[in-house]
Structure formats: C-alpha cells, structure tokens
Scaffold this active site. Structure first.
Site, PDB file in Angstrom:
ATOM      1  N   HIS A 280       0.842  -1.209   0.000  1.00 60.44           N
ATOM      2  CA  HIS A 280       0.000   0.000   0.000  1.00 60.44           C
ATOM      3  C   HIS A 280       0.867   1.245   0.000  1.00 60.44           C
ATOM      4  O   HIS A 280       1.905   1.317   0.657  1.00 60.44           O
ATOM      5  CB  HIS A 280      -1.020  -0.002   1.139  1.00 60.44           C
ATOM      6  CG  HIS A 280      -0.474   0.087   2.528  1.00 60.44           C
ATOM      7  ND1 HIS A 280      -0.137   1.273   3.143  1.00 60.44           N
ATOM      8  CD2 HIS A 280      -0.234  -0.877   3.454  1.00 60.44           C
ATOM      9  CE1 HIS A 280       0.278   1.047   4.373  1.00 60.44           C
ATOM     10  NE2 HIS A 280       0.243  -0.254   4.593  1.00 60.44           N
ATOM     11  N   ASP A 292       6.135   0.708   7.023  1.00 59.82           N
ATOM     12  CA  ASP A 292       4.710   0.540   6.778  1.00 59.82           C
ATOM     13  C   ASP A 292       4.208   1.663   5.876  1.00 59.82           C
ATOM     14  O   ASP A 292       3.784   2.697   6.356  1.00 59.82           O
ATOM     15  CB  ASP A 292       3.959   0.549   8.114  1.00 59.82           C
ATOM     16  CG  ASP A 292       2.495   0.224   7.986  1.00 59.82           C
ATOM     17  OD1 ASP A 292       2.092  -0.301   6.941  1.00 59.82           O
ATOM     18  OD2 ASP A 292       1.751   0.497   8.943  1.00 59.82           O
ATOM     19  N   GLU A 326      -4.920   2.280   2.502  1.00 62.02           N
ATOM     20  CA  GLU A 326      -5.068   1.068   3.318  1.00 62.02           C
ATOM     21  C   GLU A 326      -5.247   1.416   4.786  1.00 62.02           C
ATOM     22  O   GLU A 326      -6.099   0.840   5.476  1.00 62.02           O
ATOM     23  CB  GLU A 326      -3.828   0.171   3.138  1.00 62.02           C
ATOM     24  CG  GLU A 326      -3.915  -1.168   3.858  1.00 62.02           C
ATOM     25  CD  GLU A 326      -3.350  -1.164   5.265  1.00 62.02           C
ATOM     26  OE1 GLU A 326      -3.523  -2.172   5.978  1.00 62.02           O
ATOM     27  OE2 GLU A 326      -2.735  -0.147   5.680  1.00 62.02           O
ATOM     28  N   GLU A 327      -4.446   2.353   5.274  1.00 55.61           N
ATOM     29  CA  GLU A 327      -4.425   2.648   6.706  1.00 55.61           C
ATOM     30  C   GLU A 327      -5.765   3.159   7.227  1.00 55.61           C
ATOM     31  O   GLU A 327      -6.099   2.956   8.394  1.00 55.61           O
ATOM     32  CB  GLU A 327      -3.336   3.676   7.024  1.00 55.61           C
ATOM     33  CG  GLU A 327      -1.915   3.230   6.706  1.00 55.61           C
ATOM     34  CD  GLU A 327      -1.398   2.141   7.641  1.00 55.61           C
ATOM     35  OE1 GLU A 327      -2.192   1.623   8.457  1.00 55.61           O
ATOM     36  OE2 GLU A 327      -0.207   1.814   7.543  1.00 55.61           O
ATOM     37  N   ASP A 354       3.187  -6.309   3.547  1.00 60.08           N
ATOM     38  CA  ASP A 354       2.776  -5.216   4.430  1.00 60.08           C
ATOM     39  C   ASP A 354       3.103  -5.564   5.873  1.00 60.08           C
ATOM     40  O   ASP A 354       2.250  -5.543   6.748  1.00 60.08           O
ATOM     41  CB  ASP A 354       1.273  -4.947   4.276  1.00 60.08           C
ATOM     42  CG  ASP A 354       0.800  -3.757   5.112  1.00 60.08           C
ATOM     43  OD1 ASP A 354       1.661  -2.975   5.557  1.00 60.08           O
ATOM     44  OD2 ASP A 354      -0.417  -3.619   5.319  1.00 60.08           O
ATOM     45  N   HIS A 425       3.271   2.455  13.085  1.00 61.63           N
ATOM     46  CA  HIS A 425       2.333   3.571  13.267  1.00 61.63           C
ATOM     47  C   HIS A 425       2.860   4.662  14.193  1.00 61.63           C
ATOM     48  O   HIS A 425       2.075   5.366  14.841  1.00 61.63           O
ATOM     49  CB  HIS A 425       0.983   3.072  13.798  1.00 61.63           C
ATOM     50  CG  HIS A 425       0.183   2.284  12.813  1.00 61.63           C
ATOM     51  ND1 HIS A 425      -1.090   1.817  13.076  1.00 61.63           N
ATOM     52  CD2 HIS A 425       0.475   1.861  11.548  1.00 61.63           C
ATOM     53  CE1 HIS A 425      -1.547   1.156  12.028  1.00 61.63           C
ATOM     54  NE2 HIS A 425      -0.608   1.166  11.094  1.00 61.63           N
TER      55      HIS A 425
END
Length: 466
Positions: A280, A292, A326-327, A354, A425
């Site tokens: 992504h 990520d 995606e997130e 991912d 994140h």
C-alpha cells in the site's frame, strides 16, 4: 562470502537436475528462481526505492497534500523501471486532519502526557475535556462495565500488546483501539484513551484507526505512550480519582480522489491471467512510512523488475498493485476488487507485502487443497532462501483479503514481526529500521514466488483450506 555462495547457486541448481530431481520439475522451475535470488542479493534497487520514498515524499496520509505527491512518485518510479504497462485507477478516500493533540493530568499530580489522535477521531470542544479516569485492562472488561462506572468519565483502556513473531499480539490489542470508543460512548463516556497498540517502551504514542459504530455518539479517541500509561497506573495506586484534561482539534473533511497505482510485466502466452503482488502506497503521518509500507512497495516493485528483465517472460502477467488508503479503511483494496470484478476469475493468485522488511521465514497458501502438495513442491526452490514451506490456511494480507473473499487464491510470505510493533504507526517508523540485506531476502522471495506462480500449471481453484 554470501556473494560467493550465491554465485554458485545456478551451478548447483543445474547440477541437481542431473541427479534425483523429480521429472515433473522443469529446468526453468529450478534455475530461474536461483538466478532471481542471486540477482536480488546483488541489487540495491529496493533500498534505493524506499530511501527515495521516505526522503522525497515522506509521510503520505491518504487524502493529505502528500497523497498526490506519492502517487506521482510511484508513477515516475515504475515508468523509469520500464515495466510493460504503468497506469493508475481512481479511488475515493476520506480526508482527515490530525490537528493538535494535548493531554495532561490535572490532579492529584499535574503532569503532561504523550498522546496522539487515533485516525478518524473527532475533536474535543474548543476548551477541551476535563474528567476523571475510568480504567479497564481490556476491551472485554470495558464491555462488562456498567454505565455508572463509565458515564461522564474518560475511559482508559490499558490493554498490553504481546510481543510475537506473528501479528497475533497486535490483532488482539488492536480491537480495543478500533472499537473502544463506541463501547465507551455507549456507556456515556466523554472520551477514550488507549494504551498504545505496540511493543515499544519508548515514550511515543502509536496511531491507527478508530472505528465508530453507526448509531452511537462519537467521542474523541487517542493513544497514549506505554510509559505514560504506567504513570497513570502509578497515580491510580495512590488515588482513586485521577483527572485528565484532553484537547484535540482533529476533524474529518469529506472525501477526495486518490489512486491505486499499477504496473505490469506482460505474460508471454497467458497474458490475461494475473499473478498479483502488492503493497500500500499510503502511510500514517507520524513517521516517514519506511516500514509501513515503504518496504513493501520496494519489495514487490524490485521483485517484479527482476522478472521484467528476464530474457524470457513467464507465461502469466505479473501485476504490481500499490493500493491507496489502506491505513484508513482499505479503500484502495475495495475499489480494486470492484473495478476488476469481471476479471477476478483470471487472477491466478495474489500476495501482499505489508509487514516491514524483516526476513521472510515461511510461505503459506490459501488455494485448492487438492493441489496443495504439488504447489508446495513447485515452490521448493524458495527453501534455498531460508523459507519454510507452510500450510494451506492463509487468507492473504489486509488488502488482498478482499480478493480472497471473492474466490481468488492467495499466499502469505510470512515475515518475522518480533520487533515490528516497536515502531509500527509511530514517529519511529523511519528508514534506519530497515536492514538492506533483509530487504534483499524479501525481494528474492517475492520474485521467486511470482515467477513460479506465473509458470505454474496447477489449478488453484476452488479455494479450500486445511
């Protein structure tokens, strides 16, 4: 030494063909994967790509001003690599602004706290919220609480994230982040604070989505660093009334257009059939999105480039999909599944990178069980890259799961996630967390997988599982 050993792989593969190799294994099924592995370990392309993305684009939250810059970066990079086809498909994505996030304990011992807004959270009133804490050690314990225990308070969900090689610790604790706000609001809470869903003991807060339930009042939702969670616990041992002031200026601003970005290596004699490898393109806005999912973008792109440069293309088309958004709710994956509904029966298999850049240790499938043993034999060359042959219970990655639900066979190239949630994140998701050699191992794995699947003669449908 590694390069010397790798230089011998093609020779060893050729030698093995004169021995006891099964007659069903073709020359190409043995030699080409070995060559792809060698080339992957001799190439810095993947690292160059993720460095370029993190330096030249950086954080790229879906719907933000960096989103179109990331899309143009991807188009430019894929075009420069001379793929047979590069294009993009529009996706409607939400626009959310993080704004400011501040919190402090006002009594009994005033101190500032380190927090971050959860994605999609609403803001507080302009003057903020001041209220007492109601602590719960899990989402389950909050669900059992009475409204009297929660009403008019700020709920603190103090659920720990267990460290595992797989993502099972994260999956368990992420439920509190996703659903805690609605459960708390239903019982009358004013806001919710989640212990950060991660394994880092640094004083950082890790973001991620909150999922509001329809019909329930929305309340502000934040994550708090693990050290600050422990600070609150220490205060609660001294006083049964700890008050917090919380201020958020987060807000949602409708939708805008982003894009899935796609590149293809056209198959030589079954071009209409697709082997899909994906990642992504978006990231959260706290770090630079290196692991990520900058790593995933680099891995699948570099893997496909190795196949693009082969003297003879494989039978099926290898399609690279860089999903949008995606997130914030898998918007790109949903759009791709809808846009390509008519050709999903031509998607031979799909996989997704991912989970950072740590080494791949196992490959699992979600395919027709009748041919699972033959497919495992087909991917046997991947064991030379340190990859164990796993099971037939995979549902694919987060984005790919939307294809799997529609009957598309999938594979999961499992990466070691022991340390992944230390920076997931968070502001610590930066380029220095990526090991270039581990990245190369991933590229080799995806190149071997995609090539072997593009050449496979086995029927992978209908999907069955162990």
């Amino acid at each position: 030494m590694r390069n010397l050993i790798l230089s011998l792989i093609p020779v060893m593969a050729l030698f093995s063909l004169t021995g006891c190799q099964k007659e069903t294994t073709s020359h190409n099924e043995e030699v080409v994967p070995a060559l792809l592995q060698q080339k992957a370990f001799n190439s810095n392309l993947a690292y160059e790509l993720v460095e370029s993305l993190t330096v030249e684009v950086g954080p790229r939250l879906a719907g933000s001003e960096k989103d179109p810059i990331a899309v143009e970066w991807a188009i430019k990079q894929l075009t420069s690599l001379n793929f047979d086809r590069v294009y993009k498909e529009p996706v409607q994505v939400p626009v959310w602004q993080r704004g400011d996030a501040k919190a402090s304990i006002t009594s009994p011992y005033p101190q500032p706290l380190v927090i971050t807004a959860l994605g999609g959270s609403i803001g507080t009133p302009p003057d903020g919220i001041i209220a007492s804490i109601a602590r719960f050690d899990s989402l389950g314990s909050l669900e059992k609480a009475t409204p009297e225990e929660v009403s008019g308070k700020i709920v603190f969900i103090d659920q720990l994230t267990e460290r595992h090689k797989t993502s099972k610790g994260y999956v368990k604790s992420a439920a509190a982040r996703l659903h805690g706000a609605s459960v708390a609001a239903h019982k009358g809470a004013l806001a919710v604070i989640n212990r950060t869903v991660g394994t880092s003991q640094n004083r950082i807060a890790q973001t991620g989505m909150v999922k509001y339930q329809d019909g329930i009042n929305k309340i502000p939702a934040v994550a708090i660093s693990s050290p600050d969670a422990e600070l609150i616990n220490a205060m609660l041992r001294r006083s049964n009334d700890v008050k917090i002031k919380l201020h958020l200026s987060s807000k949602s601003m409708g939708f805008t257009t982003s894009f899935n970005v796609i590149a293809e290596v056209t198959g030589s004699n079954k071009p209409e059939e697709i082997v899909l490898i994906s990642a992504h393109l978006d990231s959260w806005d706290e770090g630079t999105g290196a692991s990520d999912d900058g790593a995933g973008i680099a891995i699948v792109t570099a893997a496909a480039k190795l196949i693009q440069d082969l003297p003879t293309k494989p039978a099926r088309t290898v399609r690279v999909v860089l999903y949008a958004a995606e997130e914030v709710g898998y918007f790109g994956a949903r759009a791709y599944a809808k846009e390509h509904q008519a050709e999903l029966d031509k998607h031979y298999i799909a996989a997704e990178s991912d989970f950072g850049a740590a080494p791949v240790y196992q490959i699992d499938f979600g395919i027709n069980n009748a041919n699972f043993a033959e497919v495992i034999q087909l991917v046997q060359p991947m064991t030379g890259n340190g990859i164990a042959l796993g099971n037939n219970s995979s549902t694919g990655g987060p984005d790919v799961s939307f294809l799997h639900k529609k009957g598309v066979p999938v594979a999961s190239l499992r990466q070691d996630g022991t340390d992944y949630f230390d920076y997931h994140h968070s502001p610590n998701d930066t380029l220095d967390k990526i090991d270039p050699e581990a990245l190369q191992q991933n590229v080799a794995a995806y190149a071997q997988f995609a090539y072997l699947m593009a050449q496979s003669e086995f029927d992978l449908r209908p999907i069955t599982a162990d």
